[in-house]
Design a protein around this motif. Structure first.
Motif, PDB file in Angstrom:
ATOM      1  N   LEU A 133       4.637 -13.536  90.433  1.00 19.49           N
ATOM      2  CA  LEU A 133       3.655 -14.174  89.547  1.00 19.49           C
ATOM      3  C   LEU A 133       2.679 -13.141  88.984  1.00 19.49           C
ATOM      4  CD1 LEU A 133       2.797 -17.558  91.309  1.00 19.49           C
ATOM      5  CD2 LEU A 133       4.415 -17.114  89.470  1.00 19.49           C
ATOM      6  N   PHE A 184       6.708 -13.924  96.211  1.00 16.85           N
ATOM      7  CA  PHE A 184       6.316 -14.969  95.256  1.00 16.85           C
ATOM      8  C   PHE A 184       5.067 -14.527  94.481  1.00 16.85           C
ATOM      9  CE2 PHE A 184       3.946 -19.038  94.520  1.00 16.85           C
ATOM     10  CZ  PHE A 184       4.843 -19.621  93.636  1.00 16.85           C
ATOM     11  N   ALA A 227      10.427 -16.504  90.808  1.00 17.70           N
ATOM     12  CA  ALA A 227       9.343 -17.250  91.457  1.00 17.70           C
ATOM     13  C   ALA A 227       9.715 -18.726  91.582  1.00 17.70           C
ATOM     14  CB  ALA A 227       8.044 -17.092  90.665  1.00 17.70           C
TER      15      ALA A 227
END
Length: 455
Positions: A297, A293, A113
């Motif tokens: 997360l 991304f 990330a």
């Protein structure tokens, strides 16, 4: 049986929608969005069969786990079930191996990330992004559990929406219903070397490449213990997650290898991006970057949660330091969260400093741990199912299909994957390191058993 289910000291707060999306979101990660490219390269269009085989194993494991967790919800999930079925050594081994797996993988997610964020804002160094993500998710996990559930719900929703949009666009492209596209039909499935360009060996190699992408499913049964109605919640979450995941994974692969020839996929580039670019979706790469991304997360958040609950459960059973049992007023095991974060930070630092040496060995040592854990789940279910049928049959609200034959078939499939890893040059180091890590944990468990008997 009645002694086997004790109320958890943790706060309830997870709703049905949280659990359902956690079941979906926990497993839809970068492994699917980016890693599936490697599978397509070794299997060609046969990757669809690879995902069906790997998905079938994962679905069986999930169903077994769902059966036990609905009958006996516990924040330690399969670690608690293994202890009840096979003895303390099994609960200790399953719990610690899974905890180690989660905190190491956490570093990969945080670093991945951070690399994406660094690409967007090059002025902020990668380590600063890692620090920011770890702090944000530590805070989220230290707050009430419903905050974690809410975070995960929206993360998972975005991933699910992205996959559904991809499936719709891809299907339209296949039938030539998008502007400037011609129907592709099934030419790419049968051309370019046929459906199995590398034969069944390619499909088998594909299974090795994708089976570990199904890890993360287990977190939903850990979270069930903190839902308002654990028994019904876990049964419903498992039922819905199992089929939707297969639909998303297999459906995605089918679209990818139908829209484009399998040879068009490049290593390191998401097959999703390649397909979206080819059908003329503007900024496909950036859109997919955002989805990956969020996926990273989301997995980071779920793994932090899962690892803290696992080590808390180990502490409850005196398999980890008792100091980790302290629970906040809101019912959050804060010390367990901080212990998991601390080790996660160590993993991240090793990943940033020595990605190709120290961290690579750590990553290899958890590479096949998931399979060891899955095997323990299957063995536990074989034993516990008969015990539950005998002592409390009304607890079997979710049943494993075709018991015991399908459980044995899943175990045989896992054994086959182990053998394949041994014969595969790239997978062998993972299996050997993971076996080493597992033997160390088993040795510690054995020493503890001997001490307990002498005491």
């Amino acid at each position: 049986m009645h002694d086997d289910v004790t109320p958890e000291p943790l706060a309830g707060g997870l709703k049905q929608r949280h659990l359902t999306m956690l079941g979906l979101g926990g497993v839809i990660g970068a492994g699917l969005f980016v890693g599936s490219g490697a599978g397509i390269q070794v299997a060609g269009p046969g990757i669809v069969l690879s995902y069906l085989i790997a998905g079938a194993i994962a679905m069986c494991v999930m169903r077994m786990l769902g059966e036990m967790s609905a009958a006996m919800p516990a924040s330690g999930s399969f670690s608690v079930h293994a202890e009840r079925a096979l003895g303390r050594w099994a609960g200790f081994s399953a719990g610690w191996l899974y905890w180690f797996l989660l905190v190491v993988v956490l570093a990969v997610e945080a670093t991945g990330a951070a690399q994406i964020a660094n690409g967007w804002v090059p002025g902020v160094p990668q380590w600063a992004w890692v620090l920011l993500f770890m702090l944000v998710f530590t805070a989220a996990n230290l707050a009430a559990v419903k905050n974690f559930g809410e975070f995960e719900f929206w993360f998972a929703t975005l991933k699910v929406v992205a996959i559904i949009a991809f499936l719709v666009l891809g299907t339209l492209a296949i039938f030539g219903l998008l502007p400037d596209t011609d129907p592709v039909g099934l030419t790419h499935l049968t051309g370019d070397g046929g459906f199995l360009p590398h034969g069944w060996q390619g499909v088998v190699s594909g299974v090795l490449a994708v089976v570990f992408a199904f890890g993360g499913l287990e977190v939903v049964t850990i979270a069930a213990a903190e839902s308002d109605d654990p028994v019904r919640s876990v049964a419903r979450a498992v039922r819905s997650a199992v089929f939707r995941i297969l639909f998303f994974y297999v459906g995605s692969m089918l679209v990818i290898v139908t829209v484009l020839p399998w040879t068009a996929q490049k290593a390191g580039i998401s097959p999703y991006v390649t397909v979206l670019d080819s059908i003329g979706i503007p900024s496909a790469g950036q859109i997919m970057n955002i989805v990956v991304f969020v996926a990273l997360l989301s997995a980071l958040n779920a793994n932090l949660y899962g690892s803290s609950r696992m080590i808390f459960s180990l502490a409850e059973r005196e398999e980890a330091p008792r100091a980790l049992l302290k629970v906040s007023g809101g019912g959050v095991p804060r010390r367990a969260v901080l212990a998991s974060v601390a080790f996660g930070f160590v993993s991240v630092l090793l990943n940033l400093k020595w990605p190709d040496s120290v961290f690579l060995y750590m990553l290899n040592s958890v590479g096949a741990v998931l399979l060891f854990v899955w095997a323990l789940i299957a063995l536990s279910q074989l034993k516990l199912r008969r015990r539950i049928e005998r002592e409390a049959p009304e607890r079997l609200v979710l049943r494993m299909w075709a018991f015991p034959w399908l459980t044995w078939a899943a175990l045989a499939a896992m054994a086959a994957v182990f053998v394949l890893m041994l014969t595969d040059d790239t997978a062998r180091p993972q299996l050997l390191w993971s076996t080493g890590a597992t033997l160390v944990v088993l040795a510690v468990a054995g020493v503890r058993e001997l001490r307990a008997r002498r005491a």
